[in-house]
Design a protein around this motif. Structure first.
Motif, PDB file in Angstrom:
ATOM      1  N   ASP A 256      11.435 -31.464  21.203  1.00 37.54           N
ATOM      2  CA  ASP A 256      11.213 -32.612  22.083  1.00 37.54           C
ATOM      3  C   ASP A 256      10.542 -32.157  23.383  1.00 37.54           C
ATOM      4  O   ASP A 256      11.173 -32.092  24.437  1.00 37.54           O
ATOM      5  CB  ASP A 256      12.570 -33.278  22.384  1.00 37.54           C
ATOM      6  N   PRO A 257       9.232 -31.838  23.315  1.00 44.47           N
ATOM      7  CA  PRO A 257       8.544 -31.287  24.495  1.00 44.47           C
ATOM      8  C   PRO A 257       8.585 -32.213  25.706  1.00 44.47           C
ATOM      9  O   PRO A 257       8.525 -31.741  26.841  1.00 44.47           O
ATOM     10  CB  PRO A 257       7.099 -31.086  24.011  1.00 44.47           C
ATOM     11  N   ALA A 258       8.712 -33.516  25.474  1.00 45.69           N
ATOM     12  CA  ALA A 258       8.676 -34.468  26.589  1.00 45.69           C
ATOM     13  C   ALA A 258       9.913 -34.366  27.479  1.00 45.69           C
ATOM     14  O   ALA A 258       9.930 -34.905  28.587  1.00 45.69           O
ATOM     15  CB  ALA A 258       8.528 -35.895  26.062  1.00 45.69           C
ATOM     16  N   GLY A 259      10.961 -33.642  27.026  1.00 47.34           N
ATOM     17  CA  GLY A 259      12.156 -33.473  27.858  1.00 47.34           C
ATOM     18  C   GLY A 259      11.988 -32.443  28.959  1.00 47.34           C
ATOM     19  O   GLY A 259      12.859 -32.284  29.809  1.00 47.34           O
ATOM     20  N   LEU A 260      10.844 -31.744  28.953  1.00 45.65           N
ATOM     21  CA  LEU A 260      10.617 -30.666  29.914  1.00 45.65           C
ATOM     22  C   LEU A 260       9.398 -30.990  30.777  1.00 45.65           C
ATOM     23  O   LEU A 260       8.385 -31.472  30.273  1.00 45.65           O
ATOM     24  CB  LEU A 260      10.352 -29.357  29.147  1.00 45.65           C
ATOM     25  N   THR A 261       9.501 -30.737  32.082  1.00 43.51           N
ATOM     26  CA  THR A 261       8.354 -30.882  32.980  1.00 43.51           C
ATOM     27  C   THR A 261       7.828 -29.491  33.292  1.00 43.51           C
ATOM     28  O   THR A 261       8.565 -28.647  33.819  1.00 43.51           O
ATOM     29  CB  THR A 261       8.780 -31.564  34.302  1.00 43.51           C
ATOM     30  N   THR A 262       6.557 -29.252  32.947  1.00 45.51           N
ATOM     31  CA  THR A 262       5.970 -27.934  33.195  1.00 45.51           C
ATOM     32  C   THR A 262       4.706 -28.072  34.038  1.00 45.51           C
ATOM     33  O   THR A 262       4.123 -29.154  34.135  1.00 45.51           O
ATOM     34  CB  THR A 262       5.587 -27.220  31.874  1.00 45.51           C
ATOM     35  N   ARG A 263       4.317 -26.947  34.637  1.00 41.61           N
ATOM     36  CA  ARG A 263       3.055 -26.905  35.376  1.00 41.61           C
ATOM     37  C   ARG A 263       2.350 -25.600  35.026  1.00 41.61           C
ATOM     38  O   ARG A 263       2.991 -24.542  34.962  1.00 41.61           O
ATOM     39  CB  ARG A 263       3.353 -26.956  36.871  1.00 41.61           C
ATOM     40  N   LEU A 264       1.051 -25.667  34.795  1.00 40.91           N
ATOM     41  CA  LEU A 264       0.278 -24.469  34.465  1.00 40.91           C
ATOM     42  C   LEU A 264       0.038 -23.671  35.743  1.00 40.91           C
ATOM     43  O   LEU A 264      -0.650 -24.128  36.653  1.00 40.91           O
ATOM     44  CB  LEU A 264      -1.045 -24.870  33.806  1.00 40.91           C
ATOM     45  N   LEU A 265       0.662 -22.490  35.823  1.00 46.00           N
ATOM     46  CA  LEU A 265       0.633 -21.695  37.053  1.00 46.00           C
ATOM     47  C   LEU A 265       0.395 -20.223  36.724  1.00 46.00           C
ATOM     48  O   LEU A 265       0.779 -19.749  35.654  1.00 46.00           O
ATOM     49  CB  LEU A 265       1.977 -21.817  37.788  1.00 46.00           C
ATOM     50  N   PRO A 266      -0.205 -19.460  37.665  1.00 53.18           N
ATOM     51  CA  PRO A 266      -0.344 -18.017  37.464  1.00 53.18           C
ATOM     52  C   PRO A 266       1.017 -17.325  37.589  1.00 53.18           C
ATOM     53  O   PRO A 266       1.786 -17.605  38.510  1.00 53.18           O
ATOM     54  CB  PRO A 266      -1.274 -17.573  38.606  1.00 53.18           C
TER      55      PRO A 266
END
Length: 324
Positions: A256-266
């Protein structure tokens, strides 16, 4: 949308089966959206032979199908092994006195099994390491061609804010920082499920008690494991049985990927000796700083870093899957 259900995601878990890796395995073998193709074992929470035994025990208790399990690295690339038995018990899995497994491991090592299963999968594999990353580093350096059939690596490790092995380093990355640095530059999409979200997904005591009373052995084991690991000793003193899902949150993310908030970061891993060794340095700045302006070149990788999690959504998902 054509209304057809999505085929299950082919998944391989690389683990150091302690309490929360066991919770992750119980979820993975029961979720219909996950096709668990193999499990590889590495030293971490306990020694690698203990990890193999614990993994086979969990599969047996869960009534799982015959999934190949392979023994991997018994120590990190550079450093000696350092267990977490003070958290996970003498046997690495809560000292619950479970019977010895009758299942046996595969007759190949972890790297061989990883290569074989990744290349044989008809669809690209999602790799879920919930342990020190030694096996994965050895795989990537020995058989780099596997990256062509890896969809994504979702690893439990690292921290944006606060560590647990040290003030700034999380245990899995701290245990083998060189291996983590190799993982980050694998050239495939990576999600970092770090301590920032790991610590937050807690199952309340009344729900843990319900699992412990269940007639199904796998469901009951999930309850015992959660009760072994009171997640917030400084939280609600009246809820001593509340237990954190820990590593299992990383496999919930696959379902369930929608349960996680991610940001593309170095992200980079601190490798120097001293108090920062094993830190995952996550760059959240809006613009480059003097270091970049003056041409200092460091090896960073762009990673989907978990910054927030829908706790009640993951708890509900976990309980409905394991307590089916």
């Amino acid at each position: 949308m054509n209304g057809h259900p999505q085929p299950p995601v082919p998944v391989i878990i690389d683990c150091d089966t302690g309490v929360d890796d066991a919770l992750a395995l119980l979820f993975a073998v029961r979720h219909p959206g996950i096709d668990l193709r193999a499990i590889t074992c590495v030293a971490g929470n306990t020694d690698v032979d203990g990890v193999v035994r614990n993994t086979l025990t969990v599969l047996e208790q869960a009534g799982a199908p015959d999934i190949p399990v392979a023994r991997g690295a018994e120590r990190p690339l550079v450093e000696p092994a350092r267990s977490a038995r003070h958290v996970h018990g003498g046997d690495g899995m809560g000292d619950l006195g479970l019977p010895a497994p009758t299942r046996t491991p595969a007759d190949v090592d972890a790297v061989t099994l990883l290569r074989r299963e990744i290349l044989a999968s008809p669809r690209p594999v999602t790799l879920v390491p919930t342990a020190p990353l030694t096996n994965i580093a050895l795989l990537l350096r020995t058989h780099p061609e596997v990256t062509g059939n890896i969809e994504r690596i979702v690893f439990m490790g690292g921290a944006v804010e606060i560590g647990n092995a040290t003030p700034v380093a999380e245990f899995n990355v701290w245990h083998d920082p060189e291996a983590a640095a190799i993982l980050l530059t694998a050239g495939v999409p990576i999600t970092m499920y770090g301590l920032d979200v790991f610590r937050r997904v807690v199952v309340p005591g009344p729900l843990v008690r319900r699992l412990r009373a269940d007639p199904d052995a796998g469901t009951r084991l999930a309850g015992e494991l959660l009760a072994h690991r009171p997640s917030a000793p400084d939280g609600d003193p009246g809820d001593s049985e509340a237990g954190g899902l820990g590593d299992a949150g990383a496999i919930c993310t696959v379902a369930d990927p929608a349960g996680l908030t991610t940001r593309l970061l170095p992200v980079e891993v601190a490798l120097a000796p001293g108090p920062t060794r094993g830190q995952t340095i996550v760059d959240r700045r809006a613009r480059p700083g003097e270091s970049e302006i003056h041409g200092e070149d460091r090896e960073t990788a762009l990673v989907d870093v978990a910054l927030d999690v829908d706790v009640s959504r993951f708890v509900k998902l976990y309980l409905s899957t394991v307590g089916r």
